[in-house]
Design an enzyme around this catalytic site. Sequence first.
Site, PDB file in Angstrom:
ATOM      1  CG  HIS A 214       1.688 -55.855  35.985  1.00 17.80           C
ATOM      2  ND1 HIS A 214       2.124 -56.571  34.886  1.00 17.80           N
ATOM      3  CD2 HIS A 214       1.155 -56.767  36.816  1.00 17.80           C
ATOM      4  CE1 HIS A 214       1.886 -57.847  35.070  1.00 17.80           C
ATOM      5  NE2 HIS A 214       1.297 -58.003  36.232  1.00 17.80           N
ATOM      6  CE1 TYR A 218      -1.805 -61.017  36.209  1.00 22.44           C
ATOM      7  CE2 TYR A 218      -0.786 -59.226  37.408  1.00 22.44           C
ATOM      8  CZ  TYR A 218      -0.683 -60.399  36.687  1.00 22.44           C
ATOM      9  OH  TYR A 218       0.551 -60.937  36.435  1.00 22.44           O
ATOM     10  CG  HIS A 365       3.652 -60.530  26.408  1.00 20.15           C
ATOM     11  ND1 HIS A 365       3.511 -61.739  27.063  1.00 20.15           N
ATOM     12  CD2 HIS A 365       3.292 -59.582  27.313  1.00 20.15           C
ATOM     13  CE1 HIS A 365       3.102 -61.528  28.308  1.00 20.15           C
ATOM     14  NE2 HIS A 365       2.951 -60.220  28.482  1.00 20.15           N
ATOM     15  CG  PHE A 366       0.177 -56.358  24.065  1.00 18.64           C
ATOM     16  CD1 PHE A 366      -0.835 -56.074  23.177  1.00 18.64           C
ATOM     17  CD2 PHE A 366       1.315 -55.547  24.068  1.00 18.64           C
ATOM     18  CE1 PHE A 366      -0.714 -55.036  22.279  1.00 18.64           C
ATOM     19  CE2 PHE A 366       1.446 -54.508  23.173  1.00 18.64           C
ATOM     20  CZ  PHE A 366       0.421 -54.252  22.274  1.00 18.64           C
ATOM     21  CG  HIS A 367      -1.881 -58.609  19.629  1.00 19.67           C
ATOM     22  ND1 HIS A 367      -0.966 -57.588  19.684  1.00 19.67           N
ATOM     23  CD2 HIS A 367      -3.034 -58.051  19.157  1.00 19.67           C
ATOM     24  CE1 HIS A 367      -1.528 -56.465  19.254  1.00 19.67           C
ATOM     25  NE2 HIS A 367      -2.774 -56.716  18.935  1.00 19.67           N
ATOM     26  NE  ARG A 428       5.346 -51.692  22.168  1.00 18.03           N
ATOM     27  CZ  ARG A 428       4.770 -51.598  23.380  1.00 18.03           C
ATOM     28  NH1 ARG A 428       5.500 -51.616  24.493  1.00 18.03           N
ATOM     29  NH2 ARG A 428       3.470 -51.508  23.505  1.00 18.03           N
ATOM     30  NE  ARG A 429       3.311 -48.455  21.478  1.00 24.99           N
ATOM     31  CZ  ARG A 429       3.237 -48.056  22.735  1.00 24.99           C
ATOM     32  NH1 ARG A 429       4.238 -47.436  23.296  1.00 24.99           N
ATOM     33  NH2 ARG A 429       2.141 -48.251  23.442  1.00 24.99           N
TER      34      ARG A 429
HETATM   35 FE1  HAS Z   1       2.461 -59.109  30.341  1.00 23.24          FE
HETATM   36  C1  HAS Z   1       4.152 -56.443  28.937  1.00 23.24           C
HETATM   37  C2  HAS Z   1       5.165 -59.829  32.308  1.00 23.24           C
HETATM   38  C3  HAS Z   1       0.679 -61.599  31.934  1.00 23.24           C
HETATM   39  C4  HAS Z   1      -0.467 -57.876  29.012  1.00 23.24           C
HETATM   40  N1  HAS Z   1       1.948 -57.474  29.188  1.00 23.24           N
HETATM   41  C5  HAS Z   1       2.797 -56.519  28.687  1.00 23.24           C
HETATM   42  C6  HAS Z   1       2.042 -55.591  27.885  1.00 23.24           C
HETATM   43  C7  HAS Z   1       0.725 -55.978  27.956  1.00 23.24           C
HETATM   44  C8  HAS Z   1       0.678 -57.171  28.759  1.00 23.24           C
HETATM   45  C9  HAS Z   1      -0.460 -55.271  27.327  1.00 23.24           C
HETATM   46  O1  HAS Z   1       7.798 -58.491  33.121  1.00 23.24           O
HETATM   47  C10 HAS Z   1       2.635 -54.430  27.086  1.00 23.24           C
HETATM   48  C11 HAS Z   1       2.595 -53.132  27.808  1.00 23.24           C
HETATM   49  C12 HAS Z   1       3.134 -52.038  26.922  1.00 23.24           C
HETATM   50  O2  HAS Z   1       2.401 -51.604  26.014  1.00 23.24           O
HETATM   51  O3  HAS Z   1       4.291 -51.631  27.095  1.00 23.24           O
HETATM   52  N2  HAS Z   1       2.871 -60.508  31.798  1.00 23.24           N
HETATM   53  C13 HAS Z   1       4.037 -60.623  32.464  1.00 23.24           C
HETATM   54  C14 HAS Z   1       3.937 -61.721  33.418  1.00 23.24           C
HETATM   55  C15 HAS Z   1       2.660 -62.225  33.301  1.00 23.24           C
HETATM   56  C16 HAS Z   1       1.999 -61.434  32.297  1.00 23.24           C
HETATM   57  C17 HAS Z   1       5.013 -62.203  34.340  1.00 23.24           C
HETATM   58  N3  HAS Z   1       0.497 -59.653  30.430  1.00 23.24           N
HETATM   59  C18 HAS Z   1      -0.028 -60.690  31.146  1.00 23.24           C
HETATM   60  C19 HAS Z   1      -1.450 -60.739  30.968  1.00 23.24           C
HETATM   61  C20 HAS Z   1      -1.779 -59.678  30.144  1.00 23.24           C
HETATM   62  C21 HAS Z   1      -0.538 -59.008  29.828  1.00 23.24           C
HETATM   63  C22 HAS Z   1      -2.368 -61.742  31.609  1.00 23.24           C
HETATM   64  C23 HAS Z   1      -3.087 -59.222  29.621  1.00 23.24           C
HETATM   65  C24 HAS Z   1      -4.235 -59.745  29.876  1.00 23.24           C
HETATM   66  N4  HAS Z   1       4.296 -58.320  30.549  1.00 23.24           N
HETATM   67  C25 HAS Z   1       5.244 -58.740  31.439  1.00 23.24           C
HETATM   68  C26 HAS Z   1       6.410 -57.828  31.377  1.00 23.24           C
HETATM   69  C27 HAS Z   1       6.125 -56.860  30.419  1.00 23.24           C
HETATM   70  C28 HAS Z   1       4.802 -57.188  29.922  1.00 23.24           C
HETATM   71  C29 HAS Z   1       7.654 -57.893  32.150  1.00 23.24           C
HETATM   72  C30 HAS Z   1       7.005 -55.675  29.991  1.00 23.24           C
HETATM   73  C31 HAS Z   1       7.782 -56.007  28.807  1.00 23.24           C
HETATM   74  C32 HAS Z   1       8.523 -54.788  28.278  1.00 23.24           C
HETATM   75  O4  HAS Z   1       9.762 -54.813  28.299  1.00 23.24           O
HETATM   76  O5  HAS Z   1       7.910 -53.806  27.828  1.00 23.24           O
HETATM   77  C33 HAS Z   1       2.079 -63.347  34.149  1.00 23.24           C
HETATM   78  O6  HAS Z   1       0.890 -62.906  34.778  1.00 23.24           O
HETATM   79  C34 HAS Z   1       1.811 -64.577  33.366  1.00 23.24           C
HETATM   80  C35 HAS Z   1       1.395 -65.757  34.254  1.00 23.24           C
HETATM   81  C36 HAS Z   1       0.704 -66.830  33.454  1.00 23.24           C
HETATM   82  C37 HAS Z   1       1.015 -68.112  33.418  1.00 23.24           C
HETATM   83  C38 HAS Z   1       0.222 -69.034  32.527  1.00 23.24           C
HETATM   84  C39 HAS Z   1      -0.657 -70.023  33.259  1.00 23.24           C
HETATM   85  C40 HAS Z   1      -1.472 -70.792  32.276  1.00 23.24           C
HETATM   86  C41 HAS Z   1      -2.812 -70.948  32.328  1.00 23.24           C
HETATM   87  C42 HAS Z   1      -3.504 -71.714  31.225  1.00 23.24           C
HETATM   88  C43 HAS Z   1      -3.651 -73.162  31.535  1.00 23.24           C
HETATM   89  C44 HAS Z   1      -4.087 -73.916  30.329  1.00 23.24           C
HETATM   90  C45 HAS Z   1      -3.832 -75.186  30.111  1.00 23.24           C
HETATM   91  C46 HAS Z   1      -4.225 -75.798  28.805  1.00 23.24           C
HETATM   92  C47 HAS Z   1      -3.092 -76.017  31.094  1.00 23.24           C
HETATM   93  C48 HAS Z   1       2.125 -68.687  34.199  1.00 23.24           C
HETATM   94  C49 HAS Z   1      -3.616 -70.425  33.459  1.00 23.24           C
HETATM   95  C50 HAS Z   1      -5.700 -76.066  28.692  1.00 23.24           C
HETATM   96  C51 HAS Z   1      -5.911 -77.245  27.879  1.00 23.24           C
HETATM   97  C52 HAS Z   1      -7.121 -77.625  27.390  1.00 23.24           C
HETATM   98  C53 HAS Z   1      -7.242 -78.946  26.778  1.00 23.24           C
HETATM   99  C54 HAS Z   1      -8.292 -76.737  27.406  1.00 23.24           C
HETATM  100 CU    CU Z   2       3.311 -56.015  33.635  1.00 23.43          CU
END
Ligand code: HAS
Ligand code: CU
Length: 537
Positions: A214, A218, A365-367, A428-429
């Site tokens: 995890h 980050y 999700h991760f793409h 998946r996979r």
């Molecule tokens: Fe995730 C699984 C939970 C963020 C990557 N995640 C994965 C896997 C990957 C991955 C690679 O709780 C698969 C692993 C595997 O192969 O088994 N993830 C989260 C949570 C967050 C999160 C709570 N993940 C990421 C990020 C990744 C990433 C970042 C890569 C860079 N994830 C999980 C969980 C799993 C998981 C479980 C396991 C699932 C399972 O069962 O296998 C948080 O960090 C997300 C917080 C983000 C936000 C978004 C804030 C928005 C922003 C943009 C603002 C833009 C605006 C629009 C306002 C709350 C900062 C702009 C407008 C304009 C006009 C320009």
């Molecule tokens: Cu995670």
Amino acid sequence: MKGRHTLAAAHIGVAVAAFGVASVMGLLQALSIADIQFPFRSESLYYVSLTAHGVLMALVFTTFFIMGLGYALSLECLGRISGRSAAWIAFWVAVLGSVMAAVTILRGQSTVLYTFYPPLRAHPLFYIGATLLIVGSWIWGAVMIASYRSWRREHAGEPVPLSIHGMLATIIIWYLATAGLAVEVLGMLIPWSLGIVGKVDPLLARTFFWWFGHPLVYFWLLPAYVLWYTVLPRVAGGRLFSDKLTRMVFILFVLLSTPVGFHHQFADPGISSGWKLAHTVTTYAVVYPSLLTAFTVLASLEVAGRMKGAKGLFNWIGRLPWGDPFFASVALAMIAFVFGGFGGAINAAYAMNSMVHNTAWIQGHFHVTLGTTVTLTFMGATYWLLPRMLGRELRLPGLARIQPYLWFGGMVLFSTSYHIAGLLGLPRRVFTAALAGQSPLPWGALTKVAAVGGAILFLSALAFVIVVLATWVSGKKIQAPAFEFAVPLRPVTAPGVWDRFGLWTALAVVLLAAAYGYPLIQLLLHPRYGSPPFQPF
Ligand code: HAS
Ligand code: CU
């Protein structure tokens, strides 16, 4: 290749090369899942390709890009890279390790996917190669810290430059994360793959893996945030909304990135539900700094639009430089993260996780997160960095301008389809979505749409690699533009509490020990039978 930024450029070059190779594989996989025939399509090729794609994208492309970015920022913001020879050694160690791992995968000896869980067993050179890549990155971290310390001695009363603050946070997270991986790989997987021990405990190995896995996300995300906070407002023609808040965000990540790994192990036995709940709470806590980021970066962009004369509630959005490849990439990356972050919050909820775990939703999700938020930011940053590092004008600017939009469009088709297909039950996979020839399946058409998305992504990747190559070999020689960073609305003038890295690192170690100490002792006290290796092909 001689110049001020040769070291950084070499790293970015390897990153782009790894990305290019892995992109071809990505296309093959999307076709395969959709059951579209092509020459040499087979189960074993699919899993070899999936492993190579994951390792090259998620581990090699990202790590090299981040190291290169770190060196470029160190040179520009601290005026130095302390320990250049060590940095070059680290580069070659990491290249050697990556090549070793890639060769064993392509020879079909390490078909273990990028998470390389036992009992899937790889060739020893795969684990040793991965270790060398990590060792290279550790030396990179040490060089970055040495550069910071040397700068600090000369600038006692100044706050650390903001981009370096973010990179130091990234490095601390990386050391905390890779400690878990080191235990798994050095203590379990290498001896097992060499035949020194006969059996391995998959649950213990998975726990150490997710201790690393995890915070790894980050490690990818924070350098992107560094660019969002310190470069994006400048390119957009605005100001950084809050310097202090930004520093707090990076420190919150130092504290909360690691004690969360059980959200990947909700379905694993042998970890009590109380500890899974504890990691759920910290997972929701680590969402908070991303919400702050959404606020701060968006506010900075609004400032930019208003400085260009926008008056209405939303018309500042139209004043932003959507034709600039760096801006467009990062803005689209941010928009993607609204959905990626939302999906993350769904994954982190125990009950909803059981609907999506191990389904195609996860690759969706991760793409969006890694494959768009991070990757698109890094692609945009490459367009920004190349002229500054190489002193060459960007070639084929028209192609560079449309490339981020192609990526975003391709990913909308690709990721949305897989999210939905996952909810409908597609695992998946899998080599083919026509599981065991059953039909009709509810996700058949969705996987075809994902394949179209995959083809668009491939074209976009090709465009990116062509622009980078063309610039590198035949870009017009120019005076390298300056690296210019965003000016905060109210700059921080002295090192404050958020610059006290020693204190925050110590606290992060305490949190890590609290999150993992007891569960690991419990796991070690279990009777452990271990598993012999499993090699499908
Ligand atoms: Fe995730 C699984 C939970 C963020 C990557 N995640 C994965 C896997 C990957 C991955 C690679 O709780 C698969 C692993 C595997 O192969 O088994 N993830 C989260 C949570 C967050 C999160 C709570 N993940 C990421 C990020 C990744 C990433 C970042 C890569 C860079 N994830 C999980 C969980 C799993 C998981 C479980 C396991 C699932 C399972 O069962 O296998 C948080 O960090 C997300 C917080 C983000 C936000 C978004 C804030 C928005 C922003 C943009 C603002 C833009 C605006 C629009 C306002 C709350 C900062 C702009 C407008 C304009 C006009 C320009
Ligand atoms: Cu995670």
